[in-house]
Design a protein around this motif. Structure first.
Motif, PDB file in Angstrom:
ATOM      1  N   ALA A   2       0.831  -1.206   0.000  1.00 15.83           N
ATOM      2  CA  ALA A   2       0.000   0.000   0.000  1.00 15.83           C
ATOM      3  C   ALA A   2       0.861   1.251   0.000  1.00 15.83           C
ATOM      4  CB  ALA A   2      -0.912  -0.007   1.231  1.00 15.83           C
ATOM      5  N   LYS A   3       2.023   1.155   0.674  1.00 17.39           N
ATOM      6  CA  LYS A   3       2.890   2.339   0.769  1.00 17.39           C
ATOM      7  C   LYS A   3       3.421   2.757  -0.598  1.00 17.39           C
ATOM      8  CE  LYS A   3       5.704   0.890   4.008  1.00 17.39           C
ATOM      9  NZ  LYS A   3       6.828   0.880   4.953  1.00 17.39           N
ATOM     10  N   LYS A   4       3.561   1.787  -1.504  1.00 20.45           N
ATOM     11  CA  LYS A   4       4.132   2.081  -2.826  1.00 20.45           C
ATOM     12  C   LYS A   4       3.051   2.184  -3.910  1.00 20.45           C
ATOM     13  CE  LYS A   4       8.577   1.577  -1.667  1.00 20.45           C
ATOM     14  NZ  LYS A   4       9.546   2.664  -1.784  1.00 20.45           N
ATOM     15  N   SER A   5       1.794   2.147  -3.503  1.00 25.56           N
ATOM     16  CA  SER A   5       0.728   2.066  -4.507  1.00 25.56           C
ATOM     17  C   SER A   5       0.749   3.261  -5.460  1.00 25.56           C
ATOM     18  CB  SER A   5      -0.641   1.949  -3.823  1.00 25.56           C
ATOM     19  OG  SER A   5      -0.823   3.051  -2.954  1.00 25.56           O
ATOM     20  N   GLY A   6       1.095   4.438  -4.956  1.00 30.80           N
ATOM     21  CA  GLY A   6       1.144   5.618  -5.822  1.00 30.80           C
ATOM     22  C   GLY A   6       2.201   5.482  -6.902  1.00 30.80           C
ATOM     23  N   ILE A   7       3.388   5.014  -6.508  1.00 23.16           N
ATOM     24  CA  ILE A   7       4.477   4.832  -7.479  1.00 23.16           C
ATOM     25  C   ILE A   7       4.097   3.769  -8.498  1.00 23.16           C
ATOM     26  CG2 ILE A   7       6.845   3.987  -7.709  1.00 23.16           C
ATOM     27  CD1 ILE A   7       7.489   5.416  -5.119  1.00 23.16           C
ATOM     28  N   LEU A   8       3.482   2.691  -7.994  1.00 20.11           N
ATOM     29  CA  LEU A   8       3.056   1.625  -8.911  1.00 20.11           C
ATOM     30  C   LEU A   8       2.104   2.167  -9.976  1.00 20.11           C
ATOM     31  CD1 LEU A   8       2.482  -1.258  -6.353  1.00 20.11           C
ATOM     32  CD2 LEU A   8       4.200  -1.199  -8.159  1.00 20.11           C
TER      33      LEU A   8
ATOM     34  N   VAL B 175      -0.686  11.776  -6.835  1.00 20.60           N
ATOM     35  CA  VAL B 175      -1.491  12.344  -5.749  1.00 20.60           C
ATOM     36  C   VAL B 175      -1.547  11.369  -4.574  1.00 20.60           C
ATOM     37  CG1 VAL B 175      -3.840  13.003  -5.089  1.00 20.60           C
ATOM     38  CG2 VAL B 175      -2.867  13.862  -7.219  1.00 20.60           C
ATOM     39  N   ILE B 176      -1.766  10.080  -4.925  1.00 15.90           N
ATOM     40  CA  ILE B 176      -1.828   9.065  -3.848  1.00 15.90           C
ATOM     41  C   ILE B 176      -0.507   9.011  -3.092  1.00 15.90           C
ATOM     42  CG2 ILE B 176      -1.905   6.565  -3.417  1.00 15.90           C
ATOM     43  CD1 ILE B 176      -4.045   6.407  -5.621  1.00 15.90           C
ATOM     44  N   GLN B 177       0.602   9.016  -3.844  1.00 17.47           N
ATOM     45  CA  GLN B 177       1.905   8.932  -3.196  1.00 17.47           C
ATOM     46  C   GLN B 177       2.153  10.164  -2.319  1.00 17.47           C
ATOM     47  OE1 GLN B 177       3.340   6.030  -3.701  1.00 17.47           O
ATOM     48  NE2 GLN B 177       4.827   6.534  -2.095  1.00 17.47           N
ATOM     49  N   PHE B 178       1.710  11.320  -2.847  1.00 17.65           N
ATOM     50  CA  PHE B 178       1.854  12.547  -2.069  1.00 17.65           C
ATOM     51  C   PHE B 178       1.038  12.462  -0.771  1.00 17.65           C
ATOM     52  CE2 PHE B 178      -0.048  16.744  -1.089  1.00 17.65           C
ATOM     53  CZ  PHE B 178       1.097  17.415  -0.703  1.00 17.65           C
TER      54      PHE B 178
ATOM     55  N   ILE C 242       0.084   9.792   0.811  1.00 19.21           N
ATOM     56  CA  ILE C 242       0.697   8.816   1.727  1.00 19.21           C
ATOM     57  C   ILE C 242       1.797   9.495   2.538  1.00 19.21           C
ATOM     58  CG2 ILE C 242       2.165   6.752   1.820  1.00 19.21           C
ATOM     59  CD1 ILE C 242       0.510   5.687  -0.594  1.00 19.21           C
ATOM     60  N   HIS C 243       2.645  10.243   1.830  1.00 14.72           N
ATOM     61  CA  HIS C 243       3.731  10.947   2.516  1.00 14.72           C
ATOM     62  C   HIS C 243       3.191  12.025   3.450  1.00 14.72           C
ATOM     63  CE1 HIS C 243       7.295   9.179   0.717  1.00 14.72           C
ATOM     64  NE2 HIS C 243       6.611   9.107  -0.420  1.00 14.72           N
ATOM     65  N   LEU C 244       2.155  12.709   2.992  1.00 15.39           N
ATOM     66  CA  LEU C 244       1.580  13.790   3.811  1.00 15.39           C
ATOM     67  C   LEU C 244       1.002  13.225   5.109  1.00 15.39           C
ATOM     68  CD1 LEU C 244       0.914  16.844   3.812  1.00 15.39           C
ATOM     69  CD2 LEU C 244      -1.337  16.240   2.885  1.00 15.39           C
ATOM     70  N   THR C 245       0.278  12.103   4.939  1.00 13.89           N
ATOM     71  CA  THR C 245      -0.333  11.485   6.121  1.00 13.89           C
ATOM     72  C   THR C 245       0.741  11.056   7.123  1.00 13.89           C
ATOM     73  OG1 THR C 245      -1.972  10.593   4.614  1.00 13.89           O
ATOM     74  CG2 THR C 245      -1.989   9.707   6.831  1.00 13.89           C
ATOM     75  N   ARG C 246       1.809  10.452   6.568  1.00 17.64           N
ATOM     76  CA  ARG C 246       2.889  10.004   7.434  1.00 17.64           C
ATOM     77  C   ARG C 246       3.538  11.196   8.150  1.00 17.64           C
ATOM     78  NH1 ARG C 246       7.265   6.963   4.211  1.00 17.64           N
ATOM     79  NH2 ARG C 246       5.446   5.900   3.395  1.00 17.64           N
ATOM     80  N   PHE C 247       3.694  12.291   7.404  1.00 13.10           N
ATOM     81  CA  PHE C 247       4.313  13.488   7.958  1.00 13.10           C
ATOM     82  C   PHE C 247       3.458  14.070   9.086  1.00 13.10           C
ATOM     83  CE2 PHE C 247       4.544  18.148   7.883  1.00 13.10           C
ATOM     84  CZ  PHE C 247       5.873  18.324   8.227  1.00 13.10           C
ATOM     85  N   ILE C 248       2.123  14.100   8.821  1.00 10.72           N
ATOM     86  CA  ILE C 248       1.227  14.678   9.827  1.00 10.72           C
ATOM     87  C   ILE C 248       1.231  13.822  11.090  1.00 10.72           C
ATOM     88  CG2 ILE C 248      -1.212  15.147  10.350  1.00 10.72           C
ATOM     89  CD1 ILE C 248      -1.463  15.964   7.360  1.00 10.72           C
ATOM     90  N   ARG C 249       1.266  12.510  10.886  1.00 16.72           N
ATOM     91  CA  ARG C 249       1.258  11.616  12.057  1.00 16.72           C
ATOM     92  C   ARG C 249       2.517  11.814  12.909  1.00 16.72           C
ATOM     93  NH1 ARG C 249      -0.893   6.071   9.405  1.00 16.72           N
ATOM     94  NH2 ARG C 249      -3.109   6.568   9.429  1.00 16.72           N
ATOM     95  N   ARG C 250       3.633  12.046  12.174  1.00 15.08           N
ATOM     96  CA  ARG C 250       4.881  12.209  12.919  1.00 15.08           C
ATOM     97  C   ARG C 250       4.984  13.602  13.539  1.00 15.08           C
ATOM     98  NH1 ARG C 250       9.072   9.975   8.465  1.00 15.08           N
ATOM     99  NH2 ARG C 250       8.542   7.763   8.583  1.00 15.08           N
ATOM    100  N   ALA C 251       4.348  14.570  12.973  1.00 15.05           N
ATOM    101  CA  ALA C 251       4.553  15.977  13.319  1.00 15.05           C
ATOM    102  C   ALA C 251       4.404  16.296  14.814  1.00 15.05           C
ATOM    103  CB  ALA C 251       3.630  16.848  12.500  1.00 15.05           C
ATOM    104  N   PRO C 252       3.341  15.838  15.527  1.00 17.36           N
ATOM    105  CA  PRO C 252       3.163  16.258  16.928  1.00 17.36           C
ATOM    106  C   PRO C 252       4.355  15.895  17.810  1.00 17.36           C
ATOM    107  CG  PRO C 252       1.182  15.233  16.103  1.00 17.36           C
ATOM    108  CD  PRO C 252       2.233  15.009  15.075  1.00 17.36           C
TER     109      PRO C 252
END
Lengths: 409, 376
Positions: free
Chosen positions: A113-119, A387-390, A392-402
């Motif tokens: 799922a993490k690579k689905s955008g690149i795929l 967009v999907i890959q972006f 995925i990265h955005l979600t990961r970034f937001i989760r890590r941000a706090p």
């Protein structure tokens, strides 16, 4: 087996192929001046390998950029040179890029799922590559010229011709034997079961000019009483600029079971067929733009051509046509105008041009491209993938941000 | 796991390569001779313009394609138009005060096949002159205008020719490329004469205008919209008793067979063309040729025609009798021309004289009962 597939999937190969593609595009662009657009396209992009003569012609042109001037090659030089492959052509590079991308995809990327955008983005690229190859191989362009009130059920090629031998004896339809220009080589002998005679090509002129026969003492003898008895063809070099085209001519001999029947000069310059009778059948012979018959017809009802007041600049032009399809019973009127083509039966009819000398004439460009939708699909898939890959990265970034934000004092 | 991956890659890669090779293979197939049935060609719709000669194309004059033409405001002194012939859209004979003669041919050729240099070298070869290079071309080139468009005027002077006859001659050619065709205005003749006409040629070229394509006479006359044309002009008639409708040939509006017992039968046809359809006299001469009569000069037009009273105006009625060019038998043609709503309606009854006479009154009545409409 890995020793075969690892190199196929390597990023180094990708870089080499992309570099070669860059060189190919550069040389192909350079070659357009000496060879003309169509020959350059064929020799550089629509082939597996670039031949030596074309490569040299392009290189000479490229050297002019650094003020090294060598005698330029012409289209005729290239066409008359032996075909010696020296550089990968568009088909080969495209195919290798596709194999490289597919192999890299399967060796390095895992279906997660993490690579689905690149795929998805890569899948879009593959569709784009394949789609462009199909477009290149399958797309056909032609034109339909219609005068108001005229009906046609065929389109005509802009650049290809055919020797048409048409049995017009039947009252309701014609029987056509069409010999493509590629078969009209000087000395060729051509036969078809529908013809009671064979055709010998005495001489074929790929590009020609017509002049009085008296001015060409060495012209092949023509026995017909038609225009060939007064005119003769003169060979001209092939044209290489885009707004001109070659006009071929040929002298053909019709040979029956008992020997030569007649010899004709055929050329697009004559504009109309030459008729003769044999075995109680009437035939018409002509060298004409290659035709592609359709199973429906278009009738030009009205052609409008508006210009900006006081100028010759076209403001708008449109063709009201009646489409009739005897197989489906369809009978409807369609308005074709700029940016509003008629799409029907896999063909697209664009309002392309008009005849400046006759305001009753429209010229429609007709394109058959079974792969016309692939760039749209490919771009959508690539876009969605990115967009999907972006996201995925955005979600990961937001989760890590706090956790990275320092606590207020 | 790894071997499975390798197999997948092998399959995918070689599959892609095979598909590509297959596609490339189909793209490289040799083109074959094709044979097929096709509907008969329909000529372009009738031209509203006059006839042009079809001299060289006489074998197929009936299907002569539309041809463009030119018109001009005035001719320089000593110039005479000798009309169109063969591939020429116009020809002019030029005679100087001293009696020297030159000839200007106006030739529209489809296509634009040939660079300026190729064409100039071709004409140079006609004067037995050696070819020139691209760099030398400029010194043989002047500029002028045709119909407001700039064109190059090429000069080929035979003085250096190895051929004594050619050495005395000169050719001036203006070449205009427009709409996929090339128009050549070629002035040739004795060198001094041609040189003296250079400015006259330029003035003439400046006054030239292009006219829409015109069709050969036969093509004009036979090319009416068919009765099935939904957009063409329409008419209704009171059909005389005994006339049998016959399938109208392509481009004929309506056709009937009018039987007359032992006299045989006459054919009645109606055709319609927009505008003047080439003018009255060329069409009447075409009818005359169908009964074996030669063309009549302009001066005979008035004595040849009679008036026909029709609803809301007058038509033109003619009556020709002669011998059929095919059978040699006596044949008669009664024809009428009616102009209505910008269209010319051509009525014709053709057959053995007795059969035509038997139906003449009914034929006239048919015309007089016509009700015309412009069509959709």
């Amino acid at each position: 087996m890995s020793w075969i597939f690892k190199p196929l999937a390597s990023l180094r190969l990708t870089l080499v192929l992309l570099t070669l593609s860059l060189i190919l595009v550069f040389l192909g662009t350079m070659a357009q001046e000496p060879l003309g657009l169509y020959l350059a396209q064929r020799r550089f992009f629509q082939s597996a390998f670039v031949d030596l003569a074309s490569f040299v012609a392009a290189s000479k042109k490229a050297l002019q950029m650094i003020h090294i001037y060598l005698p330029p090659s012409t289209a005729a030089d290239v066409l008359s040179s032996p075909w010696i492959p020296v550089f990968p052509g568009g088909y080969l590079l495209g195919a290798l890029l596709l194999v490289n991308l597919t192999a890299a995809h399967l060796t390095r990327f895992q279906l997660t799922a993490k690579k689905s955008g690149i795929l998805l983005a890569h899948a879009g690229l593959i569709i784009l590559l394949i789609g462009q190859l199909f477009t290149d191989l399958l797309a056909r362009e032609s034109a339909m010229r219609l005068t108001e009130g005229q009906t046609k059920s065929y389109t005509e090629s802009d650049r290809r011709t055919e020797l048409a031998i048409v049995d017009v004896s039947a009252p309701d339809k014609d029987r056509v034997v069409a010999i493509p220009d590629s078969a009209l080589q000087t000395g060729a002998r051509l036969q078809h079961p529908d013809l009671p005679f064979s055709v010998r090509v005495v001489r074929f002129y790929p590009n020609s000019y017509i002049t009085n026969r008296a001015a060409v003492p060495d012209a092949p003898v023509v026995s017909s009483t038609g225009p060939g008895s007064r005119f003769a063809a003169v060979e001209l070099p092939l044209v290489t600029v885009m707004d001109m085209r070659d006009v071929p001519s040929a002298v053909v001999e019709l040979v029956g079971p008992n020997g030569t029947l007649a010899t004709y000069l055929v050329t697009e310059y004559f504009g109309q067929p030459q008729a003769f009778t044999m075995d109680q059948k009437t035939y018409e012979l002509s060298l004409r733009p290659r035709r592609q018959y359709l199973d429906f017809s278009l009738t030009l009802m009205d052609f409008r051509h508006d210009k900006y007041t006081g100028t010759e600049i076209p403001k708008n032009f449109s063709s009201q046509v009646r489409l009739k399809n005897p197989r489906t019973g369809e009978d409807r009127e369609v308005l074709i105008y700029m940016n509003n083509p008629l799409r029907y039966k896999g063909l697209t009819f664009y309002q392309a041009s008009f005849d400046k000398t006759d305001d009753r004439v429209t010229i429609l460009q007709v394109v058959r491209n079974p792969a016309w939708l692939t760039p749209y699909f490919a771009c959508i898939i690539v876009g969605v993938g990115l967009v999907i890959q972006f996201l995925i990265h955005l979600t990961r970034f937001i989760r890590r941000a706090p956790s990275n934000v320092p606590a207020p004092a | 796991m790894f071997s499975h991956r390798i197999r997948t890659i092998a399959f995918s890669s070689s599959g892609a390569a095979l598909v590509l090779l297959g596609i490339l293979g189909t793209g490289c197939q040799r083109e074959e001779i094709a044979a097929y049935d096709a509907p008969k060609d329909q000529p372009a719709s009738p031209s509203p313009h006059g006839a042009h000669g079809s001299g060289d194309m006489s074998q197929s004059a009936m299907s002569a394609p539309p041809r463009p033409g030119i018109r001009w405001s005035s001719l320089p002194e000593g110039w005479t138009s000798t009309g169109a012939s063969g591939m020429r859209a116009a020809t002019f004979s030029i005679v100087s005060a001293a009696g020297a003669k030159a000839d200007l041919a106006v030739i529209p050729l489809p296509g634009t096949g040939g660079s300026d240099l190729d064409l100039v070298n071709l004409w140079r070869s006609q004067l037995a002159l050696p070819p020139i290079t691209e760099a030398e071309l400029a010194s043989h080139t002047d500029t002028t205008t045709v119909s407001g468009q700039p064109v190059k005027l090429f000069s080929i002077v035979g003085t250096e020719s190895s051929d004594a006859t050619a050495a005395a001659n000169q050719i001036l050619v203006a070449a205009l490329r427009r709409d996929g065709s090339t128009w050549f205005f070629k002035l040739g003749g004795p060198a001094e004469m041609v040189a003296s006409q250079r400015e006259s040629l330029k003035a003439f070229l400046g006054s030239v205008e292009f006219t829409p394509p015109e069709a050969a006479t036969e093509s004009v006359a036979s090319a009416a919209p068919s009765s099935g044309s939904p957009s063409g002009p329409k008419a209704t008639w009171e059909i005389p008793e005994g006339w049998k409708p016959v399938a109208a040939p392509q481009m004929v509006h309506s056709k009937w067979s009018a039987p007359a017992d032992a006299a045989g039968s006459a054919d009645v046809t109606v055709s319609v063309f927009p505008g003047e359809a080439g003018g009255l006299l060329p069409n009447l001469n075409r009818w005359r040729s169908q009964v074996g009569l030669g063309p009549a000069p302009d001066a005979e037009l008035n004595p040849m025609v009679g008036n026909l009273e029709i609803s809301g105006g007058q038509g033109t009625l003619v009556d020709f009798q002669g011998q059929s060019p095919e059978s040699g038998n006596a044949i008669r043609l009664v024809g009428a021309v009616v102009k209505k709503d910008g269209n010319s309606w051509y009525y014709k009854i053709l057959g053995p004289p007795a059969a035509v006479e038997a139906h003449r009154a009914a034929f006239v009545k048919l015309i007089q009962t016509a009700r015309y409409s412009r069509g959709s």
